[in-house]
Design a protein around this motif. Sequence first.
Motif, PDB file in Angstrom:
ATOM      1  N   ALA A   1      49.364  54.317  40.886  1.00  0.00           N
ATOM      2  CA  ALA A   1      50.721  53.812  40.639  1.00  0.00           C
ATOM      3  C   ALA A   1      50.737  52.286  40.682  1.00  0.00           C
ATOM      4  N   THR A   2      49.973  51.705  41.607  1.00  0.00           N
ATOM      5  CA  THR A   2      49.882  50.246  41.680  1.00  0.00           C
ATOM      6  C   THR A   2      49.199  49.689  40.440  1.00  0.00           C
ATOM      7  N   LEU A   3      48.146  50.342  39.971  1.00  0.00           N
ATOM      8  CA  LEU A   3      47.501  49.928  38.728  1.00  0.00           C
ATOM      9  C   LEU A   3      48.498  49.899  37.575  1.00  0.00           C
ATOM     10  N   ASP A   4      49.320  50.931  37.476  1.00  0.00           N
ATOM     11  CA  ASP A   4      50.301  51.005  36.395  1.00  0.00           C
ATOM     12  C   ASP A   4      51.305  49.858  36.481  1.00  0.00           C
ATOM     13  N   ARG A   5      51.791  49.564  37.674  1.00  0.00           N
ATOM     14  CA  ARG A   5      52.780  48.493  37.821  1.00  0.00           C
ATOM     15  C   ARG A   5      52.171  47.131  37.487  1.00  0.00           C
ATOM     16  N   LEU A   6      50.930  46.902  37.912  1.00  0.00           N
ATOM     17  CA  LEU A   6      50.272  45.630  37.616  1.00  0.00           C
ATOM     18  C   LEU A   6      50.036  45.481  36.112  1.00  0.00           C
ATOM     19  N   GLU A   7      49.679  46.573  35.477  1.00  0.00           N
ATOM     20  CA  GLU A   7      49.438  46.519  34.034  1.00  0.00           C
ATOM     21  C   GLU A   7      50.736  46.244  33.285  1.00  0.00           C
ATOM     22  N   GLN A   8      51.810  46.899  33.687  1.00  0.00           N
ATOM     23  CA  GLN A   8      53.095  46.687  33.036  1.00  0.00           C
ATOM     24  C   GLN A   8      53.606  45.267  33.239  1.00  0.00           C
ATOM     25  N   ALA A   9      53.268  44.681  34.402  1.00  0.00           N
ATOM     26  CA  ALA A   9      53.715  43.319  34.691  1.00  0.00           C
ATOM     27  C   ALA A   9      52.804  42.258  34.082  1.00  0.00           C
ATOM     28  N   GLY A  10      51.710  42.683  33.468  1.00  0.00           N
ATOM     29  CA  GLY A  10      50.782  41.729  32.865  1.00  0.00           C
ATOM     30  C   GLY A  10      49.973  40.938  33.872  1.00  0.00           C
ATOM     31  N   LYS A  11      49.771  41.471  35.058  1.00  0.00           N
ATOM     32  CA  LYS A  11      49.003  40.789  36.103  1.00  0.00           C
ATOM     33  C   LYS A  11      47.518  41.117  35.926  1.00  0.00           C
ATOM     34  N   LYS A  12      46.869  40.433  34.999  1.00  0.00           N
ATOM     35  CA  LYS A  12      45.497  40.783  34.626  1.00  0.00           C
ATOM     36  C   LYS A  12      44.500  40.541  35.753  1.00  0.00           C
ATOM     37  N   LYS A  13      44.627  39.434  36.456  1.00  0.00           N
ATOM     38  CA  LYS A  13      43.687  39.117  37.527  1.00  0.00           C
ATOM     39  C   LYS A  13      43.794  40.142  38.652  1.00  0.00           C
ATOM     40  N   GLU A  14      45.017  40.432  39.075  1.00  0.00           N
ATOM     41  CA  GLU A  14      45.229  41.404  40.145  1.00  0.00           C
ATOM     42  C   GLU A  14      44.780  42.787  39.705  1.00  0.00           C
ATOM     43  N   LEU A  15      45.049  43.126  38.439  1.00  0.00           N
ATOM     44  CA  LEU A  15      44.660  44.423  37.901  1.00  0.00           C
ATOM     45  C   LEU A  15      43.144  44.595  37.947  1.00  0.00           C
ATOM     46  N   ALA A  16      42.421  43.563  37.571  1.00  0.00           N
ATOM     47  CA  ALA A  16      40.956  43.627  37.591  1.00  0.00           C
ATOM     48  C   ALA A  16      40.436  43.788  39.016  1.00  0.00           C
ATOM     49  N   THR A  17      41.076  43.109  39.956  1.00  0.00           N
ATOM     50  CA  THR A  17      40.652  43.204  41.356  1.00  0.00           C
ATOM     51  C   THR A  17      40.818  44.620  41.889  1.00  0.00           C
ATOM     52  N   VAL A  18      41.955  45.237  41.595  1.00  0.00           N
ATOM     53  CA  VAL A  18      42.218  46.583  42.093  1.00  0.00           C
ATOM     54  C   VAL A  18      41.300  47.598  41.415  1.00  0.00           C
ATOM     55  N   ARG A  19      41.058  47.431  40.133  1.00  0.00           N
ATOM     56  CA  ARG A  19      40.156  48.343  39.433  1.00  0.00           C
ATOM     57  C   ARG A  19      38.743  48.282  40.013  1.00  0.00           C
ATOM     58  N   GLU A  20      38.320  47.087  40.355  1.00  0.00           N
ATOM     59  CA  GLU A  20      36.978  46.916  40.919  1.00  0.00           C
ATOM     60  C   GLU A  20      36.861  47.597  42.281  1.00  0.00           C
ATOM     61  N   MET A  21      37.944  47.673  43.016  1.00  0.00           N
ATOM     62  CA  MET A  21      37.931  48.294  44.339  1.00  0.00           C
ATOM     63  C   MET A  21      37.704  49.796  44.244  1.00  0.00           C
ATOM     64  N   GLY A  22      38.263  50.430  43.216  1.00  0.00           N
ATOM     65  CA  GLY A  22      38.176  51.869  43.088  1.00  0.00           C
ATOM     66  C   GLY A  22      39.181  52.577  43.981  1.00  0.00           C
ATOM     67  N   PRO A  23      39.423  53.872  43.756  1.00  0.00           N
ATOM     68  CA  PRO A  23      40.473  54.602  44.483  1.00  0.00           C
ATOM     69  C   PRO A  23      40.093  55.056  45.888  1.00  0.00           C
ATOM     70  N   ASP A  24      38.812  55.017  46.250  1.00  0.00           N
ATOM     71  CA  ASP A  24      38.380  55.530  47.557  1.00  0.00           C
ATOM     72  C   ASP A  24      38.517  54.451  48.626  1.00  0.00           C
ATOM     73  N   GLN A  25      39.590  54.534  49.408  1.00  0.00           N
ATOM     74  CA  GLN A  25      39.852  53.518  50.433  1.00  0.00           C
ATOM     75  C   GLN A  25      38.803  53.512  51.537  1.00  0.00           C
ATOM     76  N   ARG A  26      38.092  54.592  51.687  1.00  0.00           N
ATOM     77  CA  ARG A  26      37.085  54.658  52.737  1.00  0.00           C
ATOM     78  C   ARG A  26      35.936  53.684  52.484  1.00  0.00           C
ATOM     79  N   ALA A  27      35.841  53.169  51.256  1.00  0.00           N
ATOM     80  CA  ALA A  27      34.801  52.201  50.913  1.00  0.00           C
ATOM     81  C   ALA A  27      35.321  50.769  50.875  1.00  0.00           C
ATOM     82  N   TRP A  28      36.606  50.577  51.174  1.00  0.00           N
ATOM     83  CA  TRP A  28      37.188  49.237  51.082  1.00  0.00           C
ATOM     84  C   TRP A  28      36.864  48.401  52.313  1.00  0.00           C
ATOM     85  N   SER A  29      36.767  47.098  52.091  1.00  0.00           N
ATOM     86  CA  SER A  29      36.619  46.139  53.186  1.00  0.00           C
ATOM     87  C   SER A  29      38.004  45.718  53.673  1.00  0.00           C
TER      88      SER A  29
END
Length: 497
Positions: free
Chosen positions: A191-219
């Motif tokens: 849902a956050t990916l969708d909102r960032l894409e709709q808002a045209g936030k390309k830098k933030e969108l790329a950052t979230v995509r790189e993180m991936g959906p599995d929070q257990r692997a996040w720093s």
Amino acid sequence: MLGTVLTVTAGATVATPVAGLLARRAIVRSGNADRLRINSNHGIDEQSYVTIGGLDHWLSIRGEDRANPVTVELHGGPGSSNSILAGVSRDWERHVTLVRWDMRGTGKTLRRSGADNQGDLTFDQLVQDAVDVVEHVRERLGVRRVVLMGCSFGSAIAMRIARSRPDLVAAYVGADQKIFDGGRDTSDYYATLDRLEQAGKKKELATVREMGPDQRAWSAEQFSNFSRFASASDPHTFAAMKSVVMKSLWYSPLHSLREIIIFFKSFMVSAPVLPSTAFLDDWADGTRFEIPFFVVQGACDLVNTPARARTFFDDVQAPVKESTLIEDTGHFAVYKRPEIFLDFLLTRVLPALLGTRHPAPGSKRDTEPALRTCPIPLKMRLPRGGSVNLTADPTIMGQRLRAPKSVPVDSQGPFAAVVVRRADLDVRLRCDGDGEGARHLVGVQSASEADRRWTGSACLVRRLLTGSADVSMPGASSGALAGPFSDRTVFAAQHTG
């Protein structure tokens, strides 16, 4: 959790010429300080440091009446101190004694010892700290149990204490309820990916995509980034941060300019707590609670969605449970609409409390539930030489809240008796009057037109279209008006010859 979003908002604020901004701040802070002042002889207003887990923690205890129920509030973030919101929640302190605490790594606790001396910044340590805070509050205020209110991230801590320590907690209230499921549900991520894409936030969108959906692997840094982006892309939450959080922070009489900087630093210092939370699972920990369980959520919250909170709530088993949505609000819902939360507190949460105070040996508290009732004024005008005794005998769930209160009234009028506001409350209001042809008018006003079943004894009761009951009693006789009554019932009585 929301540090960068708040920093961006702050940048817009300080764009105003500095001299004028500071002058305005001084004026508003002075007015806020006056509003926060507690003048009641029975009130309490304490701010102090308490050593817990080897660290000095900042605590605030405020309320108009020490006899009121005690509510311990756990803030969100981690790192998002609620002490800045004292002005927003000022009216709550007329009905509860409100305890606020800056957790380790946060606010005044962080400033006291510095970032390098906060000790073990883990989720388990924050839970233990919270238990120790509740224990301290119980001892300090002489209560057996408290209402435990968790806000956002703080609700995850509070819910674990409510589940495991019902000996400390009389009722649980989750605001902006945070639910963990061990990483199974990734809908918030997409849902956050969708909102960032709709808002045209390309830098933030790329950052979230790189993180991936599995929070257990996040720093810790990735958790912080995601929280910022999710919050900033939620229009209701972003609006609340500008109109409620930032405004409260800037004009708080409890915080210096240096402490405003500390407020933002707290998010960064507290971030290491986050990675371990990805493995938490509220369903695995258990859905059975031995205490009343309440959830208050912003209907439009995209940070902690009401859908996820409702899914968990539906599985909860508790003696009393209730969930409510505050319409047209996102995150920080109870602070965006504090009057709605206060109504929920008065009509739902507080009436569910039983026996939250230590009984003094041999006192009536040994046998009577210690629920703080809400005083509702009753005014009566008497003819010359007339008199009346009025007795309020409130009970709820078949148990008496306090001993019947009988008030003798002379021609001086007016007076007050104690009644309780509660939908399923059975109040018996008894009037004993003298004087030939005495007439008692007991008017009932309510925001709800729910069915009322009036009964009378030795009197005639007639329901009017206005929702009033006309009670006529002959001289030297008596009468009674019994409920149940609907929410927010207000009693007014008039005695005329």
